[in-house]
Design a protein around this motif. Structure first.
Motif, PDB file in Angstrom:
ATOM      1  N   MET A  97     -14.079   0.196  35.720  1.00  0.00           N
ATOM      2  CA  MET A  97     -13.294   0.427  36.934  1.00  0.00           C
ATOM      3  C   MET A  97     -11.881  -0.108  36.788  1.00  0.00           C
ATOM      4  O   MET A  97     -10.913   0.556  37.173  1.00  0.00           O
ATOM      5  CB  MET A  97     -13.977  -0.223  38.138  1.00  0.00           C
ATOM      6  CG  MET A  97     -13.257   0.066  39.436  1.00  0.00           C
ATOM      7  SD  MET A  97     -13.078   1.825  39.784  1.00  0.00           S
ATOM      8  CE  MET A  97     -14.661   2.193  40.443  1.00  0.00           C
ATOM      9  N   GLU A  98     -11.718  -1.286  36.222  1.00  0.00           N
ATOM     10  CA  GLU A  98     -10.391  -1.847  36.027  1.00  0.00           C
ATOM     11  C   GLU A  98      -9.574  -0.984  35.069  1.00  0.00           C
ATOM     12  O   GLU A  98      -8.376  -0.771  35.258  1.00  0.00           O
ATOM     13  CB  GLU A  98     -10.468  -3.277  35.491  1.00  0.00           C
ATOM     14  CG  GLU A  98     -10.937  -4.295  36.491  1.00  0.00           C
ATOM     15  CD  GLU A  98     -12.459  -4.422  36.530  1.00  0.00           C
ATOM     16  OE1 GLU A  98     -13.143  -3.737  35.738  1.00  0.00           O
ATOM     17  OE2 GLU A  98     -12.955  -5.191  37.360  1.00  0.00           O
ATOM     18  N   MET A  99     -10.235  -0.493  34.027  1.00  0.00           N
ATOM     19  CA  MET A  99      -9.533   0.344  33.045  1.00  0.00           C
ATOM     20  C   MET A  99      -9.095   1.667  33.662  1.00  0.00           C
ATOM     21  O   MET A  99      -7.988   2.149  33.403  1.00  0.00           O
ATOM     22  CB  MET A  99     -10.446   0.586  31.837  1.00  0.00           C
ATOM     23  CG  MET A  99      -9.729   1.119  30.663  1.00  0.00           C
ATOM     24  SD  MET A  99      -8.510  -0.100  30.142  1.00  0.00           S
ATOM     25  CE  MET A  99      -7.762   0.778  28.838  1.00  0.00           C
ATOM     26  N   ILE A 100      -9.922   2.267  34.495  1.00  0.00           N
ATOM     27  CA  ILE A 100      -9.557   3.519  35.173  1.00  0.00           C
ATOM     28  C   ILE A 100      -8.384   3.275  36.116  1.00  0.00           C
ATOM     29  O   ILE A 100      -7.437   4.067  36.155  1.00  0.00           O
ATOM     30  CB  ILE A 100     -10.780   4.090  35.925  1.00  0.00           C
ATOM     31  CG1 ILE A 100     -11.804   4.621  34.914  1.00  0.00           C
ATOM     32  CG2 ILE A 100     -10.351   5.208  36.874  1.00  0.00           C
ATOM     33  CD1 ILE A 100     -13.110   5.062  35.544  1.00  0.00           C
ATOM     34  N   LEU A 101      -8.404   2.196  36.879  1.00  0.00           N
ATOM     35  CA  LEU A 101      -7.312   1.894  37.805  1.00  0.00           C
ATOM     36  C   LEU A 101      -6.002   1.627  37.059  1.00  0.00           C
ATOM     37  O   LEU A 101      -4.931   2.084  37.475  1.00  0.00           O
ATOM     38  CB  LEU A 101      -7.670   0.710  38.702  1.00  0.00           C
ATOM     39  CG  LEU A 101      -8.757   0.971  39.746  1.00  0.00           C
ATOM     40  CD1 LEU A 101      -9.116  -0.326  40.472  1.00  0.00           C
ATOM     41  CD2 LEU A 101      -8.303   2.034  40.720  1.00  0.00           C
ATOM     42  N   LEU A 102      -6.069   0.896  35.957  1.00  0.00           N
ATOM     43  CA  LEU A 102      -4.875   0.624  35.163  1.00  0.00           C
ATOM     44  C   LEU A 102      -4.317   1.918  34.562  1.00  0.00           C
ATOM     45  O   LEU A 102      -3.103   2.157  34.603  1.00  0.00           O
ATOM     46  CB  LEU A 102      -5.183  -0.381  34.052  1.00  0.00           C
ATOM     47  CG  LEU A 102      -4.006  -0.738  33.151  1.00  0.00           C
ATOM     48  CD1 LEU A 102      -2.918  -1.456  33.947  1.00  0.00           C
ATOM     49  CD2 LEU A 102      -4.464  -1.596  31.981  1.00  0.00           C
ATOM     50  N   GLY A 126      -2.598   3.884  37.314  1.00  0.00           N
ATOM     51  CA  GLY A 126      -1.295   3.297  37.645  1.00  0.00           C
ATOM     52  C   GLY A 126      -0.235   3.641  36.612  1.00  0.00           C
ATOM     53  O   GLY A 126       0.906   3.972  36.951  1.00  0.00           O
ATOM     54  N   LEU A 127      -0.602   3.581  35.328  1.00  0.00           N
ATOM     55  CA  LEU A 127       0.343   3.948  34.268  1.00  0.00           C
ATOM     56  C   LEU A 127       0.712   5.426  34.329  1.00  0.00           C
ATOM     57  O   LEU A 127       1.857   5.804  34.095  1.00  0.00           O
ATOM     58  CB  LEU A 127      -0.243   3.591  32.901  1.00  0.00           C
ATOM     59  CG  LEU A 127      -0.296   2.104  32.573  1.00  0.00           C
ATOM     60  CD1 LEU A 127      -1.050   1.880  31.270  1.00  0.00           C
ATOM     61  CD2 LEU A 127       1.095   1.525  32.492  1.00  0.00           C
ATOM     62  N   LEU A 128      -0.264   6.279  34.649  1.00  0.00           N
ATOM     63  CA  LEU A 128       0.005   7.716  34.760  1.00  0.00           C
ATOM     64  C   LEU A 128       0.968   8.009  35.908  1.00  0.00           C
ATOM     65  O   LEU A 128       1.903   8.801  35.762  1.00  0.00           O
ATOM     66  CB  LEU A 128      -1.309   8.480  34.956  1.00  0.00           C
ATOM     67  CG  LEU A 128      -1.186   9.990  35.069  1.00  0.00           C
ATOM     68  CD1 LEU A 128      -0.662  10.575  33.758  1.00  0.00           C
ATOM     69  CD2 LEU A 128      -2.510  10.613  35.443  1.00  0.00           C
ATOM     70  N   ILE A 129       0.794   7.350  37.031  1.00  0.00           N
ATOM     71  CA  ILE A 129       1.709   7.538  38.171  1.00  0.00           C
ATOM     72  C   ILE A 129       3.115   7.061  37.813  1.00  0.00           C
ATOM     73  O   ILE A 129       4.102   7.728  38.111  1.00  0.00           O
ATOM     74  CB  ILE A 129       1.156   6.810  39.425  1.00  0.00           C
ATOM     75  CG1 ILE A 129      -0.094   7.543  39.933  1.00  0.00           C
ATOM     76  CG2 ILE A 129       2.215   6.736  40.522  1.00  0.00           C
ATOM     77  CD1 ILE A 129      -0.840   6.806  41.023  1.00  0.00           C
ATOM     78  N   ALA A 130       3.209   5.909  37.147  1.00  0.00           N
ATOM     79  CA  ALA A 130       4.525   5.403  36.730  1.00  0.00           C
ATOM     80  C   ALA A 130       5.189   6.370  35.746  1.00  0.00           C
ATOM     81  O   ALA A 130       6.400   6.607  35.818  1.00  0.00           O
ATOM     82  CB  ALA A 130       4.376   4.022  36.100  1.00  0.00           C
TER      83      ALA A 130
END
Length: 126
Positions: free
Chosen positions: A11-16, A19-23
């Motif tokens: 879950m943490e890896m998916i969220l990270l 976030g990187l994809l949005i940035a």
């Protein structure tokens, strides 16, 4: 054997990653916007150079013909071409342009303002 939860989970890896994809998408948008404005600046520079070319020809015309200016004096592109002070007047797309220069005098200083019109551009207040 006991497993401690001190590492990264799925879950943490998916969220990270999200976030990187949005940035990355936001950065791509701003880079695209920057390069779009640079293209417009390059296009405007071409027409600014044509205006400058017209003004320089008008300066030579006024000097060679000893024209005394009291208020304002308008010199058309055709007049400058007839005097062989400027050649063909085309933009980078090989479109014919037209223009004129307003010469004004204030306190014995001459000011030259070039105005051009092309199929894709026109100087403000033409």
């Amino acid at each position: 054997m006991s497993l401690k939860k001190n590492g990264w989970g799925t879950m943490e890896m998916i969220l990270l990653s999200l976030g990187l994809l949005i940035a990355l998408l936001i950065a791509a948008f701003f880079v695209s916007k920057l390069y779009g404005s640079l293209d417009n600046a390059t296009r405007d520079r071409i027409y600014t150079d044509l205006e400058y070319k017209l003004e320089e020809a008008a300066k030579r015309y006024v000097n060679e013909n000893n024209i005394e200016i009291n208020n304002e004096y308008r010199i058309n592109l055709a007049t400058l071409q007839d005097a062989n002070l400027i050649g063909n007047f085309k933009d980078d797309n090989n479109n014919e342009c037209n223009g004129y220069v307003i010469v004004s005098r204030m306190n014995s200083i001459y000011y030259y303002d070039g105005f051009i019109t092309c199929p894709n551009y026109e100087t403000l207040s033409y």
